[in-house]
Design a protein around this motif. Structure first.
Motif, PDB file in Angstrom:
ATOM      1  N   GLN A  20       0.807  -1.219   0.000  1.00 27.70           N
ATOM      2  CA  GLN A  20       0.000   0.000   0.000  1.00 27.70           C
ATOM      3  C   GLN A  20       0.844   1.276   0.000  1.00 27.70           C
ATOM      4  O   GLN A  20       0.297   2.375   0.155  1.00 27.70           O
ATOM      5  CB  GLN A  20      -0.970   0.015   1.191  1.00 27.70           C
ATOM      6  N   ASN A  21       2.129   1.138  -0.191  1.00 32.94           N
ATOM      7  CA  ASN A  21       3.012   2.300  -0.252  1.00 32.94           C
ATOM      8  C   ASN A  21       3.612   2.407  -1.646  1.00 32.94           C
ATOM      9  O   ASN A  21       4.010   1.406  -2.246  1.00 32.94           O
ATOM     10  CB  ASN A  21       4.128   2.178   0.786  1.00 32.94           C
ATOM     11  N   ALA A  22       3.675   3.653  -2.136  1.00 33.06           N
ATOM     12  CA  ALA A  22       4.206   3.879  -3.475  1.00 33.06           C
ATOM     13  C   ALA A  22       5.088   5.117  -3.470  1.00 33.06           C
ATOM     14  O   ALA A  22       5.054   5.938  -2.546  1.00 33.06           O
ATOM     15  CB  ALA A  22       3.065   4.045  -4.479  1.00 33.06           C
ATOM     16  N   SER A  23       5.886   5.224  -4.500  1.00 39.61           N
ATOM     17  CA  SER A  23       6.713   6.411  -4.706  1.00 39.61           C
ATOM     18  C   SER A  23       6.766   6.680  -6.200  1.00 39.61           C
ATOM     19  O   SER A  23       6.424   5.824  -7.010  1.00 39.61           O
ATOM     20  CB  SER A  23       8.124   6.198  -4.145  1.00 39.61           C
ATOM     21  N   ALA A  24       7.193   7.883  -6.545  1.00 37.90           N
ATOM     22  CA  ALA A  24       7.223   8.232  -7.966  1.00 37.90           C
ATOM     23  C   ALA A  24       8.276   9.287  -8.234  1.00 37.90           C
ATOM     24  O   ALA A  24       8.608  10.104  -7.374  1.00 37.90           O
ATOM     25  CB  ALA A  24       5.852   8.732  -8.417  1.00 37.90           C
ATOM     26  N   THR A  25       8.782   9.252  -9.444  1.00 38.40           N
ATOM     27  CA  THR A  25       9.598  10.337  -9.980  1.00 38.40           C
ATOM     28  C   THR A  25       9.005  10.699 -11.332  1.00 38.40           C
ATOM     29  O   THR A  25       8.333   9.877 -11.968  1.00 38.40           O
ATOM     30  CB  THR A  25      11.067   9.921 -10.153  1.00 38.40           C
ATOM     31  N   GLY A  26       9.249  11.922 -11.769  1.00 35.57           N
ATOM     32  CA  GLY A  26       8.680  12.295 -13.052  1.00 35.57           C
ATOM     33  C   GLY A  26       8.923  13.742 -13.404  1.00 35.57           C
ATOM     34  O   GLY A  26       9.807  14.394 -12.835  1.00 35.57           O
ATOM     35  N   THR A  32       9.658  20.219 -15.337  1.00 30.48           N
ATOM     36  CA  THR A  32      10.348  20.267 -14.046  1.00 30.48           C
ATOM     37  C   THR A  32      10.362  18.887 -13.415  1.00 30.48           C
ATOM     38  O   THR A  32       9.307  18.243 -13.300  1.00 30.48           O
ATOM     39  CB  THR A  32       9.659  21.264 -13.090  1.00 30.48           C
ATOM     40  N   THR A  33      11.545  18.440 -12.996  1.00 25.33           N
ATOM     41  CA  THR A  33      11.671  17.120 -12.387  1.00 25.33           C
ATOM     42  C   THR A  33      11.086  17.134 -10.977  1.00 25.33           C
ATOM     43  O   THR A  33      11.317  18.075 -10.194  1.00 25.33           O
ATOM     44  CB  THR A  33      13.144  16.689 -12.322  1.00 25.33           C
ATOM     45  N   ILE A  34      10.326  16.101 -10.656  1.00 22.96           N
ATOM     46  CA  ILE A  34       9.729  15.996  -9.325  1.00 22.96           C
ATOM     47  C   ILE A  34      10.059  14.631  -8.727  1.00 22.96           C
ATOM     48  O   ILE A  34      10.344  13.668  -9.429  1.00 22.96           O
ATOM     49  CB  ILE A  34       8.198  16.186  -9.356  1.00 22.96           C
ATOM     50  N   SER A  35      10.030  14.580  -7.403  1.00 23.64           N
ATOM     51  CA  SER A  35      10.220  13.330  -6.680  1.00 23.64           C
ATOM     52  C   SER A  35       9.138  13.241  -5.611  1.00 23.64           C
ATOM     53  O   SER A  35       8.963  14.169  -4.811  1.00 23.64           O
ATOM     54  CB  SER A  35      11.607  13.290  -6.025  1.00 23.64           C
ATOM     55  N   LEU A  36       8.403  12.132  -5.617  1.00 23.40           N
ATOM     56  CA  LEU A  36       7.310  11.921  -4.670  1.00 23.40           C
ATOM     57  C   LEU A  36       7.624  10.649  -3.877  1.00 23.40           C
ATOM     58  O   LEU A  36       7.262   9.540  -4.280  1.00 23.40           O
ATOM     59  CB  LEU A  36       5.972  11.781  -5.411  1.00 23.40           C
ATOM     60  N   GLY A  95      -6.928   1.289  -0.828  1.00 20.42           N
ATOM     61  CA  GLY A  95      -7.765   0.706  -1.868  1.00 20.42           C
ATOM     62  C   GLY A  95      -7.370   1.248  -3.223  1.00 20.42           C
ATOM     63  O   GLY A  95      -6.209   1.162  -3.644  1.00 20.42           O
ATOM     64  N   ASP A  96      -8.348   1.841  -3.923  1.00 12.92           N
ATOM     65  CA  ASP A  96      -8.072   2.380  -5.261  1.00 12.92           C
ATOM     66  C   ASP A  96      -7.811   3.878  -5.235  1.00 12.92           C
ATOM     67  O   ASP A  96      -7.792   4.536  -6.271  1.00 12.92           O
ATOM     68  CB  ASP A  96      -9.223   2.059  -6.214  1.00 12.92           C
ATOM     69  N   ARG A  97      -7.572   4.431  -4.056  1.00 14.92           N
ATOM     70  CA  ARG A  97      -7.327   5.874  -3.933  1.00 14.92           C
ATOM     71  C   ARG A  97      -5.938   6.130  -3.371  1.00 14.92           C
ATOM     72  O   ARG A  97      -5.463   5.394  -2.515  1.00 14.92           O
ATOM     73  CB  ARG A  97      -8.391   6.539  -3.036  1.00 14.92           C
ATOM     74  N   PHE A  98      -5.314   7.210  -3.870  1.00  8.73           N
ATOM     75  CA  PHE A  98      -4.057   7.599  -3.260  1.00  8.73           C
ATOM     76  C   PHE A  98      -4.037   9.097  -3.007  1.00  8.73           C
ATOM     77  O   PHE A  98      -4.666   9.886  -3.717  1.00  8.73           O
ATOM     78  CB  PHE A  98      -2.839   7.134  -4.081  1.00  8.73           C
ATOM     79  N   THR A  99      -3.358   9.437  -1.943  1.00  4.29           N
ATOM     80  CA  THR A  99      -3.240  10.838  -1.546  1.00  4.29           C
ATOM     81  C   THR A  99      -1.769  11.139  -1.290  1.00  4.29           C
ATOM     82  O   THR A  99      -0.996  10.269  -0.893  1.00  4.29           O
ATOM     83  CB  THR A  99      -4.045  11.138  -0.271  1.00  4.29           C
ATOM     84  N   LEU A 100      -1.415  12.386  -1.510  1.00  4.60           N
ATOM     85  CA  LEU A 100      -0.055  12.809  -1.181  1.00  4.60           C
ATOM     86  C   LEU A 100      -0.029  14.319  -1.016  1.00  4.60           C
ATOM     87  O   LEU A 100      -0.861  15.045  -1.563  1.00  4.60           O
ATOM     88  CB  LEU A 100       0.935  12.357  -2.249  1.00  4.60           C
ATOM     89  N   GLU A 101       0.930  14.755  -0.234  1.00  5.70           N
ATOM     90  CA  GLU A 101       1.253  16.171  -0.113  1.00  5.70           C
ATOM     91  C   GLU A 101       2.734  16.324  -0.430  1.00  5.70           C
ATOM     92  O   GLU A 101       3.557  15.541   0.039  1.00  5.70           O
ATOM     93  CB  GLU A 101       0.941  16.708   1.281  1.00  5.70           C
ATOM     94  N   HIS A 102       3.040  17.329  -1.224  1.00  8.44           N
ATOM     95  CA  HIS A 102       4.404  17.460  -1.727  1.00  8.44           C
ATOM     96  C   HIS A 102       4.783  18.932  -1.807  1.00  8.44           C
ATOM     97  O   HIS A 102       3.998  19.774  -2.238  1.00  8.44           O
ATOM     98  CB  HIS A 102       4.491  16.807  -3.114  1.00  8.44           C
ATOM     99  N   ARG A 103       6.011  19.232  -1.348  1.00  5.92           N
ATOM    100  CA  ARG A 103       6.549  20.597  -1.448  1.00  5.92           C
ATOM    101  C   ARG A 103       7.745  20.583  -2.390  1.00  5.92           C
ATOM    102  O   ARG A 103       8.580  19.683  -2.328  1.00  5.92           O
ATOM    103  CB  ARG A 103       6.984  21.118  -0.078  1.00  5.92           C
ATOM    104  N   GLN A 146       3.273  23.977  -2.743  1.00 10.02           N
ATOM    105  CA  GLN A 146       2.799  22.770  -2.077  1.00 10.02           C
ATOM    106  C   GLN A 146       1.691  22.164  -2.934  1.00 10.02           C
ATOM    107  O   GLN A 146       0.786  22.876  -3.388  1.00 10.02           O
ATOM    108  CB  GLN A 146       2.263  23.086  -0.682  1.00 10.02           C
ATOM    109  N   VAL A 147       1.775  20.874  -3.160  1.00  5.57           N
ATOM    110  CA  VAL A 147       0.785  20.189  -3.992  1.00  5.57           C
ATOM    111  C   VAL A 147       0.081  19.125  -3.153  1.00  5.57           C
ATOM    112  O   VAL A 147       0.733  18.327  -2.475  1.00  5.57           O
ATOM    113  CB  VAL A 147       1.447  19.526  -5.224  1.00  5.57           C
TER     114      VAL A 147
END
Length: 292
Positions: free
Chosen positions: A219-225, A230-234, A241-249, A258-259
């Motif tokens: 249930q844990n994920a990470s992403a780059t893109g 602009t390059t981002i790292s999450l 379940g089928d939903r994901f949430t994140l907060e990112h600066r 802040q996203v």
């Protein structure tokens, strides 16, 4: 002479019969064990009633749920789910036919035999894909062997509750103690690993392209893109379940932003919203994406 011959013949025949009794052993059919005494991979140990209640409360069982109990014993868990939690349907999977018979009798006595059923089957051969809740009281080794089937067969958002034993390195979403006994909850996550491409669209017509390379561990994920070049790292994406949430600066075009993202994954489609806060204002974008 003839009498002597017959006497010797009869004596010889008697010796042959005696030898045959000694040397020829009858085939003995072993009695089949009583259906109550069959030894499954997991010994039958009843779950205390208060733990049954705690497990069903942890799973938040309600009227729309289909509950499967793998290794259902005397049927108490699915019977309680139907009788006291109003579950739509319950299915107990048990390899011991004697316990299946006892479960059916218990269901009739509880008045829920129209909503529960018990099947004699190896739980690894069972199709439980319709379940919204799966309950377990097995052994650590069996839990680990069953884990891939739970993750692949159950729909995202389905709940798995285990009495006493965890799932190795699959961290539970919640753990509670009921009379000093552990109960663990996992929520089946949607598979999100892969490359996602899409856009962030504002009400004013602004459209920002993005690409995400997502990796997943349960249930844990990470992403780059990249977003608009602009390059981002999450590093921390939480799946429920089928939903994901994140907060990112991050700095974006020289500004600290802040996203906040709230999105839903349905197979290879991603939809949701993204709020972008730049310190003085908040802009909301519609998020859409596809997995290639």
């Amino acid at each position: 002479m003839r009498k002597e011959f017959m006497r010797r013949s009869l004596k010889f025949l008697g010796v042959l019969i005696a030898l045959s009794v000694v040397t020829i052993q009858p085939t003995i059919t072993q009695a089949q064990p009583s259906s109550e005494l069959i030894n499954p991979a997991v010994p039958y140990v009843p779950t205390p009633e208060e733990v049954v209640m705690g497990m069903l409360e942890l799973a938040n069982v309600g009227r729309e749920d289909i509950v499967y109990d793998l290794g259902s014993g005397d049927g108490r868990l699915v019977i309680t789910a139907a009788q006291k939690f109003g579950a739509k349907r319950g299915v107990g999977v048990e390899i011991n036919p004697g316990l299946v018979n006892r479960s059916n009798a218990n269901a009739r006595e509880a008045g829920v035999s129209d909503r529960v059923q018990f099947i004699q089957q190896d739980l690894f051969q069972t199709n439980f894909s319709e379940a919204s809740v799966v309950t377990l009281y097995l052994l650590p080794k069996i839990n680990l062997q069953l884990r891939p089937k739970l993750l692949s067969d159950l729909k995202p958002g389905s709940r798995v509750v285990s009495h006493a034993f965890a799932m190795g390195d699959w961290t539970p979403d919640k753990r509670v103690l009921v009379n000093n006994r552990s109960a663990y909850l996992w929520i089946i996550p949607a598979p999100v690993e892969g490359t996602w491409t899409g856009t962030l669209s504002s009400a004013s017509g602004q459209s920002i392209p993005y690409t995400l390379q997502m990796k997943q561990t349960f249930q844990n994920a990470s992403a780059t893109g990249e977003i608009a070049g602009t390059t981002i790292s999450l590093p921390q994406i939480k799946l429920v379940g089928d939903r994901f949430t994140l907060e990112h600066r991050q700095k974006f075009k020289g500004q600290d932003i802040q996203v906040r993202i709230n999105a839903q994954v349905v197979q290879n489609t991603l939809t949701g919203t993204a709020e972008v806060l730049d310190g003085t204002s908040t802009q909301t974008f519609t998020l859409n994406g596809q997995r290639s």
